[in-house]
Structures are given as C-alpha cells and as structure tokens.
Motif scaffolding. Structure first.
Motif, PDB file in Angstrom:
ATOM      1  N   ARG A 132       0.856  -1.187   0.000  1.00  0.00           N
ATOM      2  CA  ARG A 132       0.000   0.000   0.000  1.00  0.00           C
ATOM      3  C   ARG A 132       0.892   1.236   0.000  1.00  0.00           C
ATOM      4  NH1 ARG A 132      -2.952  -0.518   5.310  1.00  0.00           N
ATOM      5  NH2 ARG A 132      -1.430  -2.096   5.788  1.00  0.00           N
ATOM      6  N   PRO A 133       0.396   2.345  -0.535  1.00  0.00           N
ATOM      7  CA  PRO A 133       1.182   3.577  -0.453  1.00  0.00           C
ATOM      8  C   PRO A 133       1.394   3.968   1.011  1.00  0.00           C
ATOM      9  CG  PRO A 133      -0.787   3.879  -1.820  1.00  0.00           C
ATOM     10  CD  PRO A 133      -0.872   2.524  -1.207  1.00  0.00           C
ATOM     11  N   VAL A 134       2.545   4.568   1.295  1.00  0.00           N
ATOM     12  CA  VAL A 134       2.883   4.978   2.644  1.00  0.00           C
ATOM     13  C   VAL A 134       3.295   6.446   2.614  1.00  0.00           C
ATOM     14  CG1 VAL A 134       4.430   4.561   4.599  1.00  0.00           C
ATOM     15  CG2 VAL A 134       3.645   2.639   3.218  1.00  0.00           C
ATOM     16  N   ALA A 135       2.698   7.242   3.497  1.00  0.00           N
ATOM     17  CA  ALA A 135       3.034   8.665   3.602  1.00  0.00           C
ATOM     18  C   ALA A 135       4.475   8.821   4.093  1.00  0.00           C
ATOM     19  CB  ALA A 135       2.068   9.356   4.566  1.00  0.00           C
ATOM     20  N   PRO A 136       5.105   9.965   3.835  1.00  0.00           N
ATOM     21  CA  PRO A 136       6.493  10.172   4.266  1.00  0.00           C
ATOM     22  C   PRO A 136       6.727  10.019   5.766  1.00  0.00           C
ATOM     23  CG  PRO A 136       5.860  11.865   2.703  1.00  0.00           C
ATOM     24  CD  PRO A 136       4.613  11.092   3.037  1.00  0.00           C
ATOM     25  N   ASN A 137       5.667  10.117   6.568  1.00  0.00           N
ATOM     26  CA  ASN A 137       5.816   9.935   8.019  1.00  0.00           C
ATOM     27  C   ASN A 137       5.534   8.500   8.466  1.00  0.00           C
ATOM     28  OD1 ASN A 137       3.085   9.977   7.566  1.00  0.00           O
ATOM     29  ND2 ASN A 137       2.610  11.357   9.250  1.00  0.00           N
ATOM     30  N   GLY A 138       5.341   7.590   7.505  1.00  0.00           N
ATOM     31  CA  GLY A 138       5.188   6.176   7.825  1.00  0.00           C
ATOM     32  C   GLY A 138       3.760   5.678   7.947  1.00  0.00           C
ATOM     33  N   ILE A 139       2.774   6.539   7.807  1.00  0.00           N
ATOM     34  CA  ILE A 139       1.376   6.090   7.894  1.00  0.00           C
ATOM     35  C   ILE A 139       0.953   5.532   6.533  1.00  0.00           C
ATOM     36  CG2 ILE A 139      -1.026   6.784   8.260  1.00  0.00           C
ATOM     37  CD1 ILE A 139       0.023   8.948  10.179  1.00  0.00           C
ATOM     38  N   PRO A 140       0.554   4.251   6.502  1.00  0.00           N
ATOM     39  CA  PRO A 140       0.124   3.671   5.225  1.00  0.00           C
ATOM     40  C   PRO A 140      -1.331   4.038   4.922  1.00  0.00           C
ATOM     41  CG  PRO A 140      -0.041   2.032   6.940  1.00  0.00           C
ATOM     42  CD  PRO A 140       0.551   3.269   7.590  1.00  0.00           C
ATOM     43  N   LEU A 141      -1.692   3.893   3.649  1.00  0.00           N
ATOM     44  CA  LEU A 141      -3.094   3.993   3.271  1.00  0.00           C
ATOM     45  C   LEU A 141      -3.824   2.931   4.083  1.00  0.00           C
ATOM     46  CD1 LEU A 141      -5.186   5.193   1.176  1.00  0.00           C
ATOM     47  CD2 LEU A 141      -4.823   3.053  -0.040  1.00  0.00           C
ATOM     48  N   ILE A 142      -4.850   3.343   4.799  1.00  0.00           N
ATOM     49  CA  ILE A 142      -5.549   2.433   5.705  1.00  0.00           C
ATOM     50  C   ILE A 142      -6.672   1.732   4.946  1.00  0.00           C
ATOM     51  CG2 ILE A 142      -6.900   2.282   7.828  1.00  0.00           C
ATOM     52  CD1 ILE A 142      -5.256   4.797   8.750  1.00  0.00           C
ATOM     53  N   GLU A 143      -6.526   0.431   4.822  1.00  0.00           N
ATOM     54  CA  GLU A 143      -7.526  -0.344   4.087  1.00  0.00           C
ATOM     55  C   GLU A 143      -8.820  -0.453   4.873  1.00  0.00           C
ATOM     56  OE1 GLU A 143      -6.067  -4.086   2.706  1.00  0.00           O
ATOM     57  OE2 GLU A 143      -4.395  -3.163   1.644  1.00  0.00           O
ATOM     58  N   GLY A 144      -9.919  -0.521   4.144  1.00  0.00           N
ATOM     59  CA  GLY A 144     -11.217  -0.745   4.763  1.00  0.00           C
ATOM     60  C   GLY A 144     -11.915   0.498   5.277  1.00  0.00           C
ATOM     61  N   TYR A 145     -11.317   1.668   5.124  1.00  0.00           N
ATOM     62  CA  TYR A 145     -11.932   2.883   5.678  1.00  0.00           C
ATOM     63  C   TYR A 145     -13.298   3.174   5.065  1.00  0.00           C
ATOM     64  CZ  TYR A 145     -10.519   5.430   1.478  1.00  0.00           C
ATOM     65  OH  TYR A 145     -10.370   5.847   0.190  1.00  0.00           O
ATOM     66  N   ARG A 146     -13.546   2.733   3.849  1.00  0.00           N
ATOM     67  CA  ARG A 146     -14.853   2.996   3.232  1.00  0.00           C
ATOM     68  C   ARG A 146     -15.958   2.164   3.877  1.00  0.00           C
ATOM     69  NH1 ARG A 146     -15.098   3.763  -3.010  1.00  0.00           N
ATOM     70  NH2 ARG A 146     -17.174   4.314  -2.318  1.00  0.00           N
ATOM     71  N   ASN A 147     -15.588   1.190   4.694  1.00  0.00           N
ATOM     72  CA  ASN A 147     -16.573   0.406   5.427  1.00  0.00           C
ATOM     73  C   ASN A 147     -16.884   0.994   6.796  1.00  0.00           C
ATOM     74  OD1 ASN A 147     -16.799  -1.578   3.380  1.00  0.00           O
ATOM     75  ND2 ASN A 147     -14.893  -2.481   4.085  1.00  0.00           N
ATOM     76  N   TRP A 148     -16.168   2.050   7.168  1.00  0.00           N
ATOM     77  CA  TRP A 148     -16.410   2.704   8.448  1.00  0.00           C
ATOM     78  C   TRP A 148     -17.702   3.518   8.373  1.00  0.00           C
ATOM     79  CZ3 TRP A 148     -10.955   5.236   9.238  1.00  0.00           C
ATOM     80  CH2 TRP A 148     -10.003   4.233   9.456  1.00  0.00           C
ATOM     81  N   GLN A 149     -18.194   3.935   9.509  1.00  0.00           N
ATOM     82  CA  GLN A 149     -19.407   4.740   9.568  1.00  0.00           C
ATOM     83  C   GLN A 149     -19.097   6.177   9.152  1.00  0.00           C
ATOM     84  OE1 GLN A 149     -21.607   4.326  13.199  1.00  0.00           O
ATOM     85  NE2 GLN A 149     -22.860   6.115  12.794  1.00  0.00           N
ATOM     86  N   VAL A 150     -20.054   6.791   8.479  1.00  0.00           N
ATOM     87  CA  VAL A 150     -19.918   8.196   8.087  1.00  0.00           C
ATOM     88  C   VAL A 150     -20.157   9.066   9.310  1.00  0.00           C
ATOM     89  CG1 VAL A 150     -20.921  10.053   6.699  1.00  0.00           C
ATOM     90  CG2 VAL A 150     -20.591   7.781   5.700  1.00  0.00           C
ATOM     91  N   ILE A 151     -19.271  10.027   9.505  1.00  0.00           N
ATOM     92  CA  ILE A 151     -19.444  11.024  10.565  1.00  0.00           C
ATOM     93  C   ILE A 151     -20.215  12.209  10.013  1.00  0.00           C
ATOM     94  CG2 ILE A 151     -18.250  12.627  12.110  1.00  0.00           C
ATOM     95  CD1 ILE A 151     -15.952  10.537  12.218  1.00  0.00           C
ATOM     96  N   ALA A 152     -19.769  12.729   8.861  1.00  0.00           N
ATOM     97  CA  ALA A 152     -20.437  13.893   8.276  1.00  0.00           C
ATOM     98  C   ALA A 152     -19.901  14.169   6.878  1.00  0.00           C
ATOM     99  CB  ALA A 152     -20.218  15.122   9.155  1.00  0.00           C
ATOM    100  N   PRO A 153     -20.713  14.833   6.054  1.00  0.00           N
ATOM    101  CA  PRO A 153     -20.197  15.367   4.791  1.00  0.00           C
ATOM    102  C   PRO A 153     -19.695  16.791   5.038  1.00  0.00           C
ATOM    103  CG  PRO A 153     -22.561  15.634   4.862  1.00  0.00           C
ATOM    104  CD  PRO A 153     -22.156  14.955   6.158  1.00  0.00           C
ATOM    105  N   SER A 154     -18.935  17.300   4.099  1.00  0.00           N
ATOM    106  CA  SER A 154     -18.536  18.707   4.156  1.00  0.00           C
ATOM    107  C   SER A 154     -18.297  19.197   2.735  1.00  0.00           C
ATOM    108  CB  SER A 154     -17.287  18.907   5.022  1.00  0.00           C
ATOM    109  OG  SER A 154     -16.158  18.326   4.418  1.00  0.00           O
ATOM    110  N   TYR A 155     -18.169  20.492   2.600  1.00  0.00           N
ATOM    111  CA  TYR A 155     -17.903  21.105   1.298  1.00  0.00           C
ATOM    112  C   TYR A 155     -16.898  22.220   1.495  1.00  0.00           C
ATOM    113  CZ  TYR A 155     -18.476  23.355  -3.188  1.00  0.00           C
ATOM    114  OH  TYR A 155     -18.228  23.896  -4.431  1.00  0.00           O
TER     115      TYR A 155
END
Length: 163
Positions: A22-45
C-alpha cells in the motif's frame, strides 16, 4: 520448523506494519484499508477547493463522537475523502461528486504524535493514491490548519445530526 516459521513471522511483521503493498506517507502512515466500510461522521464542502468531502470514522472515533469524548482516545482514526463537485446532468440544482481528488487520514496516538497535538496525518492524492509531501515535515501543514480547533482536540468535524 518452528524456528523457521517464527523467524519468517518476525521478518514479515515490520513489512506488514508499514502497509506492504500500500502507499505509505512520508511519516510512515500507510493507506488504511477498509476505511470505506467505516461509519460516516459527516459530509462537508470546501468552497475554496470546490470539493465535496465525506468523513468516515473507525469504531473508536464513532464511539468518541457519540459520547463527546475529548481528547479523542488513542486508536481513533478518521478518513476524509474528497471529490471535485459538479452539477447533476439530469438535475442541475443538485451538486454531486465527480473526480476523486484525495483521501486524508488523522490517526490518534498521543505519545507518537505529541508534536502535532497527538495526531498523525497522511494524505494520498489522485487515482494512483500518491503519498503527499516530500518528507515527514508535511504534517506541519496539516497541523497548522487544525490549530483553530485545538479546543475540539484539533478536529473540525462533528457528528451530522440525524433524527
């Protein structure tokens, strides 16, 4: 045989922790799999960007949101997905998502990310999910934007009200 298996597991753990494949940010945090299965908190614009955004939270984030827990507990993770906005072709008074722009993550670990209010930040841009930032210092840009909401543990989003 047990020694070989144990050695392989020890060798593979760092790769798994870094999000191997998976892609990894320069600070070591990888793209977190499964986030689209999490609950929606809110939309924004965002007017300045013309982006429709949808904020998701993992179970820890949702529990903290519901209970009003601040600061958020370690293990809280939020994902914000952004798309360009367009008018619906059959119903032009409606604005809908168009092109995927990016996904951003906020990861709470008060000790690990002490310098940025306890939050780790990561952003992955475009369809190829390119990690944002030249080096780990990119997080100062993220954190700088979040300082106005320090009183809410650096989080802009609140639960969207639904009866």
């Amino acid at each position: 045989m047990k020694t070989i298996v144990g050695t392989l597991i020890v060798m593979l753990l760092p790769a798994l922790a870094l999000g191997e494949g998976r892609p990894v940010a320069p600070n070591g945090i990888p793209l977190i799999e499964g986030y689209r299965n999490w609950q929606v908190i809110a939309p924004s614009y965002r007017d300045d960007k013309g982006h429709i955004r949808l904020i998701f939270g993992n179970g820890t984030a949702i529990k903290a949101m519901k209970e009003g827990t601040r600061p958020f507990p370690d293990g809280t993770v939020m994902a914000k997905v952004a798309w360009t906005a367009v008018k619906h072709p059959k119903f032009p008074v409606a604005t809908i998502p168009d092109r995927f722009v990016q996904v951003e993550f906020m990861v709470k670990d008060a000790a690990k990310y002490k310098a940025t209010g306890g939050w780790g930040f990561a952003r992955f841009v475009g369809e190829n999910l390119k990690p944002y930032g030249r080096d780990a210092g990119f997080v100062q840009e993220c954190f700088g934007c979040h300082t106005p909401v320090k009183g809410n543990d650096y989080v802009f989003t609140g639960f969207a009200s639904v009866p």
